[in-house]
Structures are given as C-alpha cells and as structure tokens.
Motif scaffolding. Structure first.
Motif: not given
Length: 798
Positions: A242-244, A253, A295, A297-298, A301-302
C-alpha cells in the motif's frame, strides 16, 4: 527426472478417476461462506446463460472443455501430449522453463474443464465424466509434480503463483467432490511451494503485483484448508503493497507504477495488482479477515492517478505494458485469444468495476462513470463482447452498463510521470503517450523469451490515437510486423542488434539523467538525453505538447558505429490492405507497396485518415510504403508462428552513417485534414523555434501565450534563462502567467530561473519556489528536489 508416480501421498487419495464422497452435511462456517463468495467472483451471476453474448461464450467454454477431455492422455511426464513437465537434467534454461510453463498450462486446462462443469449453459454443466476427468488430472499432476517434498524447476512463478492459483480455483469449483484426502494433499503441496516465508520480506519476487498474487494464494489456501492463520497472513502481508515507494517496485505518488525494479508496468503487472486486490477486497469484505488497513486508500487513489491516465477508448497504452506487448497469440492458449492493448484495457476496466463494489459511494460513482464512458467509446473492440473477459467480468460490466448513469468523457490535459519516464497528453479528439529511458528506467524489458526486439521502445517512442479513428494502430499485429529500428518518434541507429540485446528484466538502461520535463497540466515541455542501446548514438530530443499539435525537435545527433542513424517522424500501420492517400505539399504520392521517395524541401505532408505533419522552413525527409511480414513467434518464443503481413507508411529523417551534429524539427497534428495541415505550414508566425541545438531547445507559440524550453546546460533560450539544466514552461493568460520549472537531473541542486518579461508581482507559488525579484524581469530560485517534480508560480504581468 520425475517424482515417484506412486508415492505415499498418492495412496492417501481417493481411487484415481473416482468421485470422492461429499462431506457429511453440517452447518456452514465462515470458510464455507468465503468459498461461496470466491465461487461467485470467478463464475459471476445474475446473467441469463441462454442470452447473448453469454450463450456463445458458454458454448465455446463447453466445447473447449470437451476437446481437452478427449485429448487428455495421462503419461509419465505429461497429462496432455506435447506438454511435458518432467524435471530436465540438468535443470537449465530454456528447457526447464518450458517444462514449468507446461505444468502451469496443464493446471490451467483442468481449470477450464472445471469451469465448464460448474458454469450453466456449457453443454457440460454437471457432467460426471468431465468432473472425473478433472479429478484424474489433478491426481496425476499431484503424484508426478506438484506435491509436498518435490523440488521445483524452471520459472519460480509457475510454482508459487500460476499453478496454485489454478489449483485453488479448481478446488473451490469441485470442493464437494474432492474429499478430505485430496484437500489435505493439495494444501500440503501449496504449503511446500508457497510457505509463509514467501511473504516474510518485501523483496525479490515478493513485491508489487507478485506480492498480491502470493497473498491470493495464501488467502484461498486458508479458505480451502479452513486455516484461519493462513487467511490472516494473506491479509496482513498486503500491508507493504500500500505505501507509496520512491524507488523500486510499486506505486509512486505521481501515479507511476514500476515492476522488476526499472520497468513501467501499469498495463500488465499493475493490472494484476489492481485486479488481485479488487478480488481480495471483495472476498474478505465483511469477514473476520476484511482488509481494513488505511493504506488501501493508496490503491483507491491509484484508479484515477495511475490507471485511468493510460486508458483511452478502452485500450491500455502499450508504453506501460512491458514485455506483454509481444504476446499476441500464445501457443498454449486453448482459445487462441489475441492479447493486445484493448484486451489489456478491458481487464483493467473490469478490475476497476469490481473494486468499485467495495469502495465508498463517491469513489464508486466516479469510477462507474469512467467505466461506462470507456465501454461507450471502444468502437474498435467493444468491451461488452470482449472475448478475453471472463464470463464473471462480462456479467459485472454488462450489469453496470445496463443500470445507466453518467458516462465520463475522456479528460483533456497533460500528465508527467517522472517516476517512470512517461508522459501522457490528451486533447479533445486524440491522445498521445511518450516512452523514454534513463539510468532509472529501462529501454525495454525482455525475459522468458518475450519482447525480443523491443530495443528502441524507450528511445522516445511516440504513440498516439484518435478519438474515433486509428484505435487499432498497435492492436492490429503491429509489434510482429513493424520495423523495430523505425518506431515512431524515435531516433535510433540502424546498427544490427541481437534478440534480447542489453540483457533481461530491464537490465538495459542508458547512463543519462536528464529525462523529464515541465507541465502546467495542459501543455508540456518534455526532453530526453538519448543514448542508443548498444551503440555510440547520442542526441537531445524534445517534445512540446500543445493544443492540436506536438512540436518535435532533435539536435546534437551523433554516432560512430559505421551505421546509419534515423529519426522517425511516423511509421503508421495501415492494416492488411491499407491504401491511405499520402500527400506532400499538395501533391498526392503513390499508393503502391514498395514505393519510396526522398522529399526534398518538403513543408508539409498528410496521411489520409490519420494526421498531418509540418516541417518548419522545409526539410528533406524520406518516405516509403512497405508490406512487412512477421510472426509473433519472432519476437516471443512462446507465441504463434503464423506469418502476418501489414502495410506501413513510414517517414524519417536520414542522418546518414556516423552523423556529427544532425538535427530535425517537425510538427505532428493528429487528426488534421490536409487543408488544416497546409494552413498551419503556411502560417509561419504560429510557431517560432527559439533554439534547437545540443545545448538547448525551445519554442514560442504566441497564440497560446506559450514559451517553453529544455536547457540541457545552464544558459538562455529566448526570454528564458536558467543557472543549471532545467525544463521551463511559461503560459500567459490575460494579465497573469504560470511559470513551471523542473530540474530533470534530480540532483537536488537549486536552479535560478529568469524570465525577461515585466512582472508586477507573484500571486502564488509552491513552497519549493523562492521569489528573488520582480519588475523588469522575474527571477525565481527553485529547490528542485530529487523526484523530477514540477514547481509552479503564478505571476501578475507588468
């Protein structure tokens, strides 16, 4: 070397070919619910199997399954003739890879048979003989290859992802007929090949899309074996996805997606990641193992940051699909499906539709509107009859489309993806994508015998499509038939290269840093310090993306290999029989295949049904028509060898052998008529090329209020100056202007930028921008950073 066909675990299985007695009736538990959910996800629901297009698809599925059952011939080392999976001695490539691929193909065929058994309307629904054949095949493959204690060979992927995913799907579809012994044997085999340690660290082959695939295996292993710890591990092991990231595999990002360390891959591995997460989110929703990590949510957003920008009229742009572009028709594909930019796009669209089912209302509404828009616009390969979609995907998309609602249009604007050296430009009626390479990003990826001639795809390949035309440019067998030395937009040496030149898995990367550009979100200045793959070629190339045109400049072109160097204006696929008219300065050229000409002093050219091309001040350009014959197997060892022929119209600047300081300039006008092209060529005041040298390149377009420059070294271009290498774009709108700057070297050094234009004040600016002075000239200091970001200030003009 085969595993023992009569091993101890085989004795524990039900008699080969016999249906195991269903388990005694009992109350359903949480895993039964999850198994039913997965069954629904892979089979679909809510559709009429007798209605089009389901009836045809289901009948084809049944026919394929019956053929596979007839052809199945269990033997020592194979389940189907020609698909040997014996462990080669020694365990060397390519034989070991081929055998592990054959093992996966064998399981995939059994999965097809199991689906035909489980789906309604196949003509084999509930057929006991088909079910027995699947169980026989499962026992045979288990005893001979995929079992606990067996050493693996060939491609790790087949053993840890490909085979277990197919096996687990079969286990879900035939669960009531497996019996406890088979379930225990299958789960033991998966535990052997996919142990918990496979997700212990986020490294190697356990990152990005591969990590999601491994989690899918572990989650379903937990479901089939009713093992809570396995399903919990699968959920928790998603966290590192999940993290950028700022380097290596994953989502960035800025919307970039990288796999294999250096390869842009949103259209292939990224699609697997998105589709896999959509399935896992849907599977686990509402259960004790629901994915609640903030996470995720990443990933949400993608959808709009990393995937939608590369979808156009239903196709996924090839510039972010890596070696997948070379697959075409794979030899072992039982349906003989053609893989292409549209089928890849349809898969991403289906993943977004599924992800929407577990998303908050606002996101779901936006995504479904985008999906309906793509469905409505894909005239070339209609989504709702897409042959590559599963019945379940097709049912979900048709239900969504039938429900009605907003159809989101294609957006207009420009997106730079500094994390993967890509740029996407969209205008009403067309879209373009630019593919570059640097020390961070590979020229191309080859591996497993795939994409053997993608050498120059990162050398400035410029893809483009029309809103209602030319959407089959790369779909229609482009990759096996195009001249790989003449990809559109590139500057490349004619020096002969071997298949897979430069090395596998993205190893081929140029030792250059200046790759990137500046954009205000509407227009852009993008540049590439180009170094040729396995050649001495170097050049500076720039693209200025505007309203109805892309201005393409090249300079400082030099090489010393004794080979010719060319800059390719266009290499358009005209199909099997295309005779599109080609006009140069008002004179229609020959339509005969084999025609070629040197166009001296050409000011403009036009290819009917495609685009116009303008050469400021006139230029000498070569043009030719070719019928080119090739086969997918020539660029992918796993693909079909059938010969294909396509016609091409090619235009290029011939710089000759070993150029010392060659250059070029041209405008691409997608969709322009011949009259509009001629008018643009005649309007000599529309564009001013401020510079086109190996040190700096820049343009001024007064009607757009645009001045833009790529400075390869410190210096000045027209009214713009920079104290260090930079890309600068200024756009005046009425009494204000936006100034956008990027430091493509990404070395973190400050850049002082001067715009010699009267500026009364600075209305706003990014925190990375320091205002040094206004008045007769504007001076800004940019803290450029290390990510290739664009820094912006808005000023009031004096």
């Amino acid at each position: 070397m085969l595993a023992g066909a009569a091993g101890a675990s085989a004795a524990a299985l039900p008699p080969t070919g016999a249906a195991a007695a269903p388990a005694p009736a009992r109350a359903a538990d949480a895993f039964d619910t999850l198994r039913a959910t997965w069954r629904s996800l892979i089979l679909g629901g809510g559709f009429d199997p007798a209605a089009a297009p389901y009836a045809t698809r289901l009948a084809e599925l049944g026919s394929t399954a019956r053929r596979l059952r007839t052809e199945m011939a269990p033997a020592d080392g194979s389940l189907w003739p020609g698909l040997g999976y014996a462990d080669p001695e020694p365990d060397t490539d390519p034989e070991s890879y081929a055998h592990s691929e054959n093992l996966q193909t064998s399981y995939s065929r059994l999965r097809t048979m199991a689906e035909a058994y489980a789906q309604p309307g196949t003509g084999s629904t509930g057929d006991a003989a088909l079910r027995t054949a699947v169980l026989t095949g499962l026992d045979h493959l288990h005893d001979q290859a995929y079992r606990a204690g067996q050493a693996r060979w060939g491609n790790w992927y087949n053993w840890q992802i490909g085979v277990p995913q197919a096996l687990l799907d079969i286990d879900v579809l035939l669960y009531e007929h497996l019996g406890a012994a088979r379930i225990a044997a299958h789960t033991a085999a998966i535990d052997h090949f996919v142990p918990d340690s496979a997700v212990a660290g986020y490294t190697g082959t356990s990152t990005g899309a591969n990590r999601v695939d491994l989690c899918r295996v572990l989650a379903l292993r937990g479901v089939i074996g009713k093992t809570p710890a396995k399903t919990a591990l699968a959920r928790d092991a998603l966290a590192p996805v999940f993290p950028y990231v700022t380097s290596g595999d994953g989502l960035y990002a800025d919307g970039s997606f990288i796999q294999h360390g250096h390869v842009p891959y949103a259209g292939s591995y990224g699609a697997v990641l998105l589709g896999g997460l959509a399935l896992l989110f849907a599977l686990l929703e509402g259960s004790a193992w629901e994915v609640t990590d903030a996470g995720r949510q990443t990933v949400s957003d993608s959808v709009e940051k990393a995937y939608a920008p590369f979808l156009f009229n239903g196709l996924a742009m090839d510039a972010v699909s890596g070696r997948a572009v070379s697959r075409g028709v794979l030899r072992n594909d039982v349906r003989g499906l053609h893989q292409d930019d549209h089928t890849r796009g349809h898969g991403i669209i289906a993943a977004i539709a599924l992800l929407a089912t577990t998303a908050p209302a606002a996101e779901r509404s936006r995504w479904e509107a985008m999906v309906r828009g793509w469905i409505a616009r894909d005239y070339y390969s209609p989504v709702l009859t897409g042959s590559a979609l599963t019945v379940a995907q097709l049912a979900r998309l048709r239900t969504l489309a039938a429900a009605g609602g907003e159809r989101a249009p294609e957006p207009a604007g420009h997106r730079l993806f500094a994390g993967m050296d890509r740029a996407v430009h969209r205008r009403p009626g067309w879209a373009a994508c630019l593919s570059m390479a640097s020390e961070r990003i590979a020229y191309y990826e080859t591996g497993n015998g795939e994409h053997l001639r993608g050498w120059h795809t990162g050398s400035g390949m410029l893809y483009w499509w029309g809103g209602d035309f030319a959407n089959g440019q790369y779909t229609d067998d482009f990759w096996p038939t195009v001249d790989p030395y003449r990809l559109p937009g590139t500057t490349a040496s004619r020096k002969a290269l071997a298949d897979a030149a430069g090395g596998a898995w993205g190893a081929a990367r140029p030792a250059v840093e200046w790759v990137g550009g500046a954009t205000d979100g509407v227009y852009a200045a993008v540049g590439q310090h180009l170094k040729g793959l396995s050649s001495t070629l170097t050049a500076r190339t720039s693209w200025f993306f505007l309203d109805d045109a892309i201005v393409c400049l090249g300079a400082g072109i030099q090489a010393a290999d004794g080979a010719g160097v060319e800059s390719v204006v266009e290499n358009r696929n005209l199909g099997a029989n295309g005779v599109h008219a080609f006009t140069v300065d008002g004179s229609t050229q020959s339509t005969a295949p084999g025609w070629s000409a040197t166009l001296t002093g050409a000011r403009w050219a036009h290819l009917a049904g495609h685009a116009g091309y303008v050469f400021p001040g006139g230029a000498t350009v070569k043009a030719l028509r070719q019928e080119r014959t090739g086969a997918w197997s020539a660029i992918n060892k796993n693909a079909d060898p059938t010969a294909l022929t396509r016609r091409y119209l090619t235009m290029f600047f011939d710089h000759g052998a070993d150029p010392a300081a060659a250059s070029y300039a041209y405008l691409l006008l997608p969709g322009a008529t011949a009259a509009a092209t001629a008018a643009r060529a005649a309007d000599t005041g529309w564009l001013t090329v401020l510079a086109n040298t190996g040190d700096r390149q820049g343009v001024r377009v007064p009607s757009l209020g645009l001045t833009a420059a790529n400075l390869w070294t410190a210096g000045a271009v027209g009214p713009l100056a920079a104290s260090a290498p930079a890309s600068v774009l200024v756009r005046e709108t009425g009494a204000s202007a936006a100034v956008c700057v990027c430091g493509p070297l990404r070395d973190g050094a400050a850049i002082d930028v001067t715009w010699n234009r009267a500026v009364a004040s600075v209305a706003s600016h990014d925190p990375s921008v320091q205002v040094l002075s206004t008045g007769a000239a504007l001076r800004l200091r940019i803290a450029s950073g290390a990510r290739g970001a664009v820094h912006r200030a808005v000023v009031r003009l004096g």
